[in-house]
Design an enzyme around this catalytic site. Structure first.
Site, short mmCIF file in Angstrom:
data_model
loop_
_atom_site.label_atom_id
_atom_site.label_comp_id
_atom_site.label_asym_id
_atom_site.label_seq_id
_atom_site.Cartn_x
_atom_site.Cartn_y
_atom_site.Cartn_z
N ASP A 42 -13.30 19.65 -15.65
CA ASP A 42 -12.66 20.96 -15.60
C ASP A 42 -12.37 21.38 -14.15
O ASP A 42 -12.25 22.57 -13.84
CB ASP A 42 -13.52 22.01 -16.32
CG ASP A 42 -14.89 22.16 -15.67
OD1 ASP A 42 -15.20 21.40 -14.74
OD2 ASP A 42 -15.63 23.06 -16.10
N HIS A 245 4.41 3.63 0.68
CA HIS A 245 3.73 4.88 0.32
C HIS A 245 2.22 4.67 0.16
O HIS A 245 1.61 5.12 -0.81
CB HIS A 245 4.35 5.49 -0.95
CG HIS A 245 5.69 6.11 -0.71
ND1 HIS A 245 6.55 6.49 -1.70
CD2 HIS A 245 6.34 6.42 0.44
CE1 HIS A 245 7.65 7.00 -1.18
NE2 HIS A 245 7.55 6.97 0.13
N ASP A 262 2.19 8.81 8.59
CA ASP A 262 3.32 9.60 8.09
C ASP A 262 2.70 10.85 7.48
O ASP A 262 2.11 10.80 6.40
CB ASP A 262 4.09 8.78 7.04
CG ASP A 262 5.31 9.51 6.49
OD1 ASP A 262 5.43 10.73 6.70
OD2 ASP A 262 6.13 8.84 5.84
N ASP A 273 7.95 16.33 8.16
CA ASP A 273 7.81 14.96 7.64
C ASP A 273 7.97 14.03 8.83
O ASP A 273 9.09 13.73 9.23
CB ASP A 273 8.89 14.71 6.58
CG ASP A 273 8.81 13.31 5.99
OD1 ASP A 273 7.80 12.61 6.22
OD2 ASP A 273 9.77 12.91 5.29
N HIS A 352 14.23 0.70 2.97
CA HIS A 352 14.49 2.07 2.51
C HIS A 352 15.65 2.68 3.29
O HIS A 352 16.14 2.10 4.25
CB HIS A 352 13.23 2.93 2.62
CG HIS A 352 12.65 3.01 4.01
ND1 HIS A 352 13.22 3.75 5.02
CD2 HIS A 352 11.53 2.46 4.55
CE1 HIS A 352 12.48 3.65 6.11
NE2 HIS A 352 11.46 2.86 5.86
N HIS A 356 16.71 11.76 4.63
CA HIS A 356 16.79 12.60 3.42
C HIS A 356 16.76 14.06 3.86
O HIS A 356 16.37 14.38 4.98
CB HIS A 356 15.65 12.28 2.45
CG HIS A 356 14.27 12.37 3.05
ND1 HIS A 356 13.60 13.55 3.22
CD2 HIS A 356 13.43 11.40 3.52
CE1 HIS A 356 12.41 13.30 3.76
NE2 HIS A 356 12.28 12.01 3.96
N HIS A 363 11.20 15.56 0.03
CA HIS A 363 12.54 15.03 -0.29
C HIS A 363 13.27 16.21 -0.90
O HIS A 363 13.18 16.46 -2.11
CB HIS A 363 12.45 13.85 -1.24
CG HIS A 363 11.71 12.68 -0.64
ND1 HIS A 363 11.07 11.72 -1.36
CD2 HIS A 363 11.52 12.33 0.67
CE1 HIS A 363 10.51 10.83 -0.54
NE2 HIS A 363 10.77 11.19 0.70
N GLU A 386 14.47 8.11 9.93
CA GLU A 386 13.22 7.37 9.79
C GLU A 386 13.41 5.88 9.52
O GLU A 386 12.97 5.38 8.50
CB GLU A 386 12.38 7.99 8.68
CG GLU A 386 13.11 8.20 7.35
CD GLU A 386 12.18 8.75 6.28
OE1 GLU A 386 11.15 8.13 6.02
OE2 GLU A 386 12.51 9.82 5.73
N TYR A 390 9.11 -3.62 8.38
CA TYR A 390 7.88 -3.94 7.63
C TYR A 390 7.84 -5.45 7.41
O TYR A 390 8.67 -6.00 6.68
CB TYR A 390 7.87 -3.19 6.30
CG TYR A 390 8.20 -1.72 6.47
CD1 TYR A 390 7.23 -0.79 6.81
CD2 TYR A 390 9.53 -1.28 6.34
CE1 TYR A 390 7.54 0.54 7.00
CE2 TYR A 390 9.86 0.06 6.54
CZ TYR A 390 8.86 0.96 6.87
OH TYR A 390 9.19 2.28 7.07
N ARG A 407 7.24 2.61 11.40
CA ARG A 407 8.27 3.60 11.06
C ARG A 407 8.18 4.68 12.13
O ARG A 407 7.08 5.02 12.60
CB ARG A 407 8.05 4.17 9.65
CG ARG A 407 9.08 5.19 9.24
CD ARG A 407 9.12 5.48 7.72
NE ARG A 407 7.89 6.02 7.18
CZ ARG A 407 7.01 5.32 6.45
NH1 ARG A 407 7.21 4.03 6.21
NH2 ARG A 407 5.91 5.89 5.99
N GLU A 409 9.72 8.56 12.60
CA GLU A 409 10.43 9.57 11.80
C GLU A 409 10.39 10.93 12.47
O GLU A 409 9.31 11.43 12.83
CB GLU A 409 9.76 9.67 10.41
CG GLU A 409 10.35 10.75 9.52
CD GLU A 409 9.79 10.72 8.11
OE1 GLU A 409 8.63 10.29 7.93
OE2 GLU A 409 10.51 11.15 7.19
N1 GLY Z 1 6.87 10.96 3.80
C1 GLY Z 1 7.81 10.42 2.88
C2 GLY Z 1 9.05 10.07 3.54
O1 GLY Z 1 9.08 9.86 4.73
O2 GLY Z 1 10.12 10.06 2.96
MN MN Z 2 10.79 11.12 5.19
MN MN Z 3 7.63 10.59 6.04
#
Ligand code: GLY
Ligand code: MN
Ligand code: MN
Length: 440
Positions: A42, A245, A262, A273, A352, A356, A363, A386, A390, A407, A409
């Protein structure tokens, strides 16, 4: 602790007026709230209101529903949980029916239990019903039952709306273009996020753990006045950084590895972000440095292009070209540059997209294509840039490159002239990162 910069209730009223002006006569918008979610047993997850609902009401409670209408009824109606001292003693304060009007500007308010009967009455008076199916099964069921009752009751004088429309076509276009007040909150989120990333660079060291840094991010976000992370932080050392992720955040930090973080702070429902990648021991190896500088070059190239009229697709193509050309130079790909791009061979290492929308949701909402074409950027939009690289731990490449995940960003506001990098001050060059890592 830093003061929060609360949005004034007039801001929410102004947004509602904009919606009412756009939906046309005899229309009604229904916005709901997600159910409170159980974590286990709960024990609850902390509640997070839907961004659309908060954007128009400022009300952060489960079991709340908003109706905006241009029919001959009240403009703004709220349905909320009834005040209940016993429930509030255990579970926290409620606006209550009176507070919905006095504190949140509703013209009329009811308890949540009245939604069913009021919806039947109000839907029978309109032509256009703005409702988004597929987000919440409870509302979907209620709406379908109500529409069915209205249709079946036509001989008794009932009538169903003529059209069902997506409220996102109005609301998400508004959210895509940030107002001055929203930019203030996003700047604040960016600033706190920067402090948190910097703190991680200073603290990370061999022998530490990803979890310790995830906790430091949370602590810094909240200590500085944010509500916490706007999405689950990614703290990935070594090959964990090649999982896009990764959120386990529980491995030891090892000498000689890179660490990818990130993480973005949320301030009053607006999130940053940001990703930074840095060496756990404070010094990039030659191979790590070559890869890092390649990603940085892609990011810088794309950021420098940002101005009104440019598209997110063009930014991505620029990143793809820089990364592909660098992969050839590093010997991670072979062959001809144009072929690598046309055949998307770079996707083995950069899988990727590069940008965004960013705002209340990480997002964020808003159409990426308009009339079939990539949407040109306009002042007030906020996007991420970003690019990443990888290389799987078992990739068929030179040993020195295996298990490298990078990455970088940043969060970019499009301005009338060009752009403003909201996260510019967070160390990014090899020199600035090494200096910050060694400032402990
Ligand atoms: N943190 C998720 C992205 O960079 O899109
Ligand atoms: Mn992002
Ligand atoms: Mn990110």
């Amino acid at each position: 602790m830093v003061d929060l910069c609360m949005l004034d209730s007039s801001i929410f009223a102004g947004r509602r007026k904009q919606v009412l002006d756009k939906i046309g006569p005899n229309s009604l918008v229904l916005l709901g709230s997600p159910p409170a979610a159980l974590r286990n047993g709960d024990a609850d997850y902390p509640y997070r209101q839907s961004s659309d609902m908060y954007y128009l009401t400022g009300l952060d409670e489960p079991e709340s529903t908003a109706l905006l209408s241009t029919a001959k009824t009240e403009d703004f109606v709220l349905f909320v949980r009834a005040s209940d001292p016993a429930q509030e003693l255990w579970h926290g304060r409620r606006a209550g029916v009176d507070g919905a009007c006095s504190n949140f500007g509703a013209d009329k308010s009811y308890t949540t239990q009245k939604l069913k009967s009021q919806l039947l009455k109000r839907l029978s008076q309109i032509d256009d019903f703005y409702y988004c199916f597929g987000e919440n099964q409870d509302y979907d069921k209620l709406v379908i039952e109500t529409l069915t009752t209205l249709r079946k009751g036509e001989r008794r004088g009932l009538r169903a709306p003529k059209r069902i429309l997506d409220p996102g076509s109005i609301l998400h276009e508004m959210r895509l273009h940030k107002s001055e007040e929203e930019v203030v909150l996003m700047r604040r989120a960016a600033e706190i996020t920067g402090q948190a990333h910097l703190a991680c660079m200073e603290v990370a060291a061999p022998g530490g753990n990803e979890g310790e840094l995830a906790a430091l991010l949370d602590y810094t976000f909240r200590r500085m006045g944010g509500t916490g992370p706007g999405y689950t932080s990614i703290v990935g050392g070594g090959a964990n950084a090649t999982i896009l992720h990764y959120i386990e955040n529980s491995s030891p930090l090892l000498d000689g590895e890179l660490l990818l973080i990130d993480a973005g702070c949320e301030v009053e429902f607006y999130t940053a972000d940001v990703t930074r990648t840095f060496p756990v021991n404070g010094k990039f190896s030659p191979a790590q440095k070559r890869c890092y500088e390649l990603v940085l070059k892609a990011e810088t190239t794309a950021i420098e292009m940002i101005r009104p009229g440019v598209t997110i697709d063009e930014l991505h193509q620029a990143c793809v070209r820089v990364i592909s050309s660098g992969l050839l130079e590093l010997g991670l790909l072979s062959g001809d540059l144009e072929e690598c791009i046309a055949e998307e061979r770079y996707k083995a290492f950069f899988m990727h997209k590069s940008s965004h929308w960013l705002g209340m949701d990480v997002h964020d909402v808003g159409a990426y294509r308009v009339d079939g074409s990539a949407r040109p950027l306009a002042p007030g939009m906020v996007i991420t840039v970003e690019p990443g690289l990888y290389i799987a731990a078992d990739a068929d490449v030179a040993e020195e490159y295996r298990g490298i995940g990078i990455r970088i960003e940043d969060d970019i506001l499009v301005t009338s002239e060009a752009h403003e990098n909201l996260t510019e001050s967070i160390p990014r060059s090899v020199e600035a990162i090494e200096a910050s890592c060694n400032a402990r």
